[in-house]
Design an enzyme around this catalytic site. Structure first.
Site, mmCIF file in Angstrom:
data_model
loop_
_atom_site.group_PDB
_atom_site.id
_atom_site.type_symbol
_atom_site.label_atom_id
_atom_site.label_comp_id
_atom_site.label_asym_id
_atom_site.label_seq_id
_atom_site.Cartn_x
_atom_site.Cartn_y
_atom_site.Cartn_z
ATOM 1 N N ASP A 89 -4.912 -0.737 1.542
ATOM 2 C CA ASP A 89 -5.435 -1.554 1.378
ATOM 3 C C ASP A 89 -3.114 -2.253 1.157
ATOM 4 O OD1 ASP A 89 -6.491 -3.113 0.106
ATOM 5 O OD2 ASP A 89 -5.450 -4.044 -1.166
ATOM 6 N N LYS A 104 -13.371 -0.730 -4.662
ATOM 7 C CA LYS A 104 -12.165 -0.726 -4.179
ATOM 8 C C LYS A 104 -11.564 -0.297 -5.322
ATOM 9 C CE LYS A 104 -9.467 -3.716 -2.297
ATOM 10 N NZ LYS A 104 -9.626 -4.155 -0.603
HETATM 11 P P1 NAD Z 1 1.362 -6.789 4.967
HETATM 12 O O1 NAD Z 1 1.552 -6.501 4.001
HETATM 13 O O2 NAD Z 1 1.263 -5.763 6.644
HETATM 14 O O3 NAD Z 1 1.624 -8.207 5.690
HETATM 15 C C1 NAD Z 1 2.238 -8.923 5.139
HETATM 16 C C2 NAD Z 1 1.974 -10.159 5.226
HETATM 17 O O4 NAD Z 1 2.939 -11.680 4.384
HETATM 18 C C3 NAD Z 1 3.911 -10.086 5.174
HETATM 19 O O5 NAD Z 1 4.447 -10.514 6.872
HETATM 20 C C4 NAD Z 1 4.493 -10.599 4.277
HETATM 21 O O6 NAD Z 1 6.335 -10.740 4.130
HETATM 22 C C5 NAD Z 1 4.475 -11.634 3.803
HETATM 23 N N1 NAD Z 1 4.432 -12.444 2.454
HETATM 24 C C6 NAD Z 1 4.078 -11.908 1.664
HETATM 25 N N2 NAD Z 1 4.159 -13.254 0.762
HETATM 26 C C7 NAD Z 1 4.131 -14.274 1.612
HETATM 27 C C8 NAD Z 1 4.175 -15.405 1.134
HETATM 28 N N3 NAD Z 1 4.593 -16.188 0.260
HETATM 29 N N4 NAD Z 1 4.211 -16.376 1.982
HETATM 30 C C9 NAD Z 1 4.024 -15.981 3.639
HETATM 31 N N5 NAD Z 1 3.335 -15.139 4.559
HETATM 32 C C10 NAD Z 1 4.201 -13.959 2.698
HETATM 33 O O7 NAD Z 1 -0.119 -7.249 4.956
HETATM 34 P P2 NAD Z 1 -1.591 -6.852 6.227
HETATM 35 O O8 NAD Z 1 -1.873 -5.438 6.102
HETATM 36 O O9 NAD Z 1 -0.997 -7.870 7.400
HETATM 37 O O10 NAD Z 1 -1.963 -7.641 5.229
HETATM 38 C C11 NAD Z 1 -1.852 -9.182 4.692
HETATM 39 C C12 NAD Z 1 -3.726 -9.532 4.183
HETATM 40 O O11 NAD Z 1 -4.981 -10.098 5.395
HETATM 41 C C13 NAD Z 1 -3.735 -9.505 2.846
HETATM 42 O O12 NAD Z 1 -4.549 -10.595 2.099
HETATM 43 C C14 NAD Z 1 -4.634 -8.377 3.189
HETATM 44 O O13 NAD Z 1 -5.557 -7.959 2.027
HETATM 45 C C15 NAD Z 1 -5.559 -8.618 4.671
HETATM 46 N N6 NAD Z 1 -6.408 -7.657 5.581
HETATM 47 C C16 NAD Z 1 -5.521 -7.349 5.499
HETATM 48 C C17 NAD Z 1 -6.397 -5.721 6.231
HETATM 49 C C18 NAD Z 1 -5.619 -4.953 6.848
HETATM 50 O O14 NAD Z 1 -6.292 -3.786 7.411
HETATM 51 N N7 NAD Z 1 -4.200 -4.287 6.769
HETATM 52 C C19 NAD Z 1 -8.252 -5.735 6.033
HETATM 53 C C20 NAD Z 1 -8.596 -7.005 5.414
HETATM 54 C C21 NAD Z 1 -7.882 -7.602 4.875
#
Ligand code: NAD
Length: 429
Positions: A144, A104
């Site tokens: 990320d 990471k």
């Molecule tokens: P993103 O930034 O696209 O979306 C995050 C969402 O969470 C947004 O809609 C935001 O408004 C919302 N959010 C932020 N604070 C919040 C709160 N307090 N309560 C409710 N909603 C809230 O991120 P993402 O890529 O969709 O990732 C989301 C999660 O999934 C993270 O934990 C990330 O580590 C995990 N993840 C994502 C991926 C990927 O490929 N996108 C891969 C593995 C893990």
């Protein structure tokens, strides 16, 4: 005392070790990162001034292959956080059986405060400092939080300039026009969706009568919602950082996605054909969404959302962790006691790294796949590993998270033992 992500990860590793007969040396080795690099990236600001940003890259374990993991841009990025996330990646790659270890990285920066040109200078400057630490056979970064495919493209371009050759496989999550894979952008949500389909088969869930609440409507949350909605699941609650909306009849997800794109907010809209009308939907807080009486709860936003504070009030029958670390280990105990089944993050959100692996394979062979091929291969891996972990949790009579860690540590441990551990070398004296 507040437990850190790393404490939680170590606790889960130690629990998993008890279900194996692996040499203790395996836990010792997996508990220690292989190498950590800290850099200061100089960035010339648009007004001519110079700023430095602290960056990190941690290669946690390369027993099973080159290390793999994202790069995040966030003010809270620290060496400790990056180490914990790298540890997690080692397990995630082992869960889905792809030939990588975990890594990471990140930069402590508020990316939104930079102009596009400052962001490009920062990204290229970071690669100049870590170029000897990464490589297609050594360590392969990916996007990320607050990094995206354009940034990955700049980084690959900078690395290729340094090496004086085209090296697309050094980084994944690139734009398709720069060697990215089709099907990468929805891979995390799609992987979680394949897990939910397997979960539904195990419990005879009928989509039309299965209610779902999703916390977070970003990349991952939107794709899970879209795919479940297409299958007829009733998505009754959705949230973003502004709050949640709730409608017992379920939402029309494509129109919510359109509204979110246009307004940056989730609003209550229902579309029937081309006719979209605002509808009555209750507004909830994010905390209330988590406590709804639904069949499936999908945390897809942040870590530490279900803790010992609120775990007792969770009513969902199943939780599918799309976010990394949304449930603390203390909350796990309460959920297990209440027989709430959790599909753990290291399985449920592993679709992203799996399609990153596909991208790396395509870059190395120079042969690019059709979208259907990516989907089919992803489904094969996600369904196969879900079933293995599900069967293991029944066999060893534990929760699915512990089973996923046992599954992963066995794969990592077998490779370590093949190289020789204390039990082998002490016998050969
Ligand atoms: P993103 O930034 O696209 O979306 C995050 C969402 O969470 C947004 O809609 C935001 O408004 C919302 N959010 C932020 N604070 C919040 C709160 N307090 N309560 C409710 N909603 C809230 O991120 P993402 O890529 O969709 O990732 C989301 C999660 O999934 C993270 O934990 C990330 O580590 C995990 N993840 C994502 C991926 C990927 O490929 N996108 C891969 C593995 C893990």
């Amino acid at each position: 005392m507040k437990t850190t992500l790393f404490d939680d990860a170590m606790r889960r590793l130690n629990t998993a070790m008890k279900y194996t007969d692996l040499d203790d040396e395996v836990a010792l080795r997996v508990g220690t990162p292989k190498s950590c690099l800290e850099v200061s990236v100089p960035v010339r600001r648009d007004d001519g001034s110079l700023d430095f940003f602290r960056g990190y890259r941690v290669r946690h374990d390369d027993t099973r292959g080159p290390t793999k993991g994202g790069l995040r841009y966030h003010p809270s990025v620290s060496l400790d956080e990056v180490k914990s996330l790298a540890f997690w990646m080692t397990f995630k790659c082992a869960v889905v059986g792809i030939p990588y270890g975990g890594a990471k990285g990140g930069i402590s920066v508020d990316a939104k405060s930079l102009s596009p040109m400052e962001l490009e200078r920062l990204s290229r400057g970071f690669i100049r400092l870590v170029a000897d630490f990464i490589g297609p056979d050594v360590d392969i970064p990916a996007p990320d939080m607050y990094t995206n495919e354009r940034i990955m493209g700049w980084m690959m371009d900078e690395y290729s300039t340094i090496r004086r050759q085209h090296v697309p496989a050094v980084i994944t999550g690139k734009p398709v026009s720069m060697g990215g894979s089709v099907g990468r952008s929805d891979a995390t949500g799609r992987g979680a969706y394949y897990c939910i389909r397997e979960l539904a088969k195990k419990h005879d869930l009928d989509p039309a009568s299965t209610t779902v609440a999703i916390q977070g409507f970003g990349n991952a949350g939107q794709h899970v919602a879209r795919l479940l909605h297409k299958d007829g699941y009733r998505i009754v609650a959705i949230s973003d950082s502004q709050g949640a909306i709730y409608r017992p009849e379920g939402f029309d997800i494509p129109s919510l996605i359109r509204t979110k794109e246009e307004t940056r907010h989730v609003q209550a809209v229902y579309c029937d054909g081309a006719l979209c009308t605002s509808i009555d939907a209750d507004t909830l807080t994010n905390e209330e969404l988590l406590e709804l009486d639904v069949d499936i709860l999908v945390p897809a936003a942040l870590e530490n959302q279900i803790t010992e504070e609120n775990a007792e009030r969770i009513k969902a029958k199943y939780i599918v962790e799309v976010a990394n670390g949304p449930i603390t280990s203390a909350a796990d105990e309460i959920l297990n006691a209440n027989e709430i089944e959790v599909v753990p993050d290291i399985l449920a959100n592993a679709g992203g790294v799996t399609v990153s692996y596909f991208e790396w394979l395509q870059n190395r062979s120079g042969e690019y796949w059709e979208l259907q091929t990516v989907h089919k291969k992803l489904q094969t891996i996600m369904s196969r590993e879900f079933k293995r972990i599900y069967d293991l949790h029944l066999e060893i009579k534990t929760d699915m998270r512990t089973a996923a860690y046992v599954h992963a540590i066995k794969r990592i441990g077998e490779t370590m033992e093949a190289k020789g551990t204390c039990s082998y070398f002490s016998k050969s004296k």
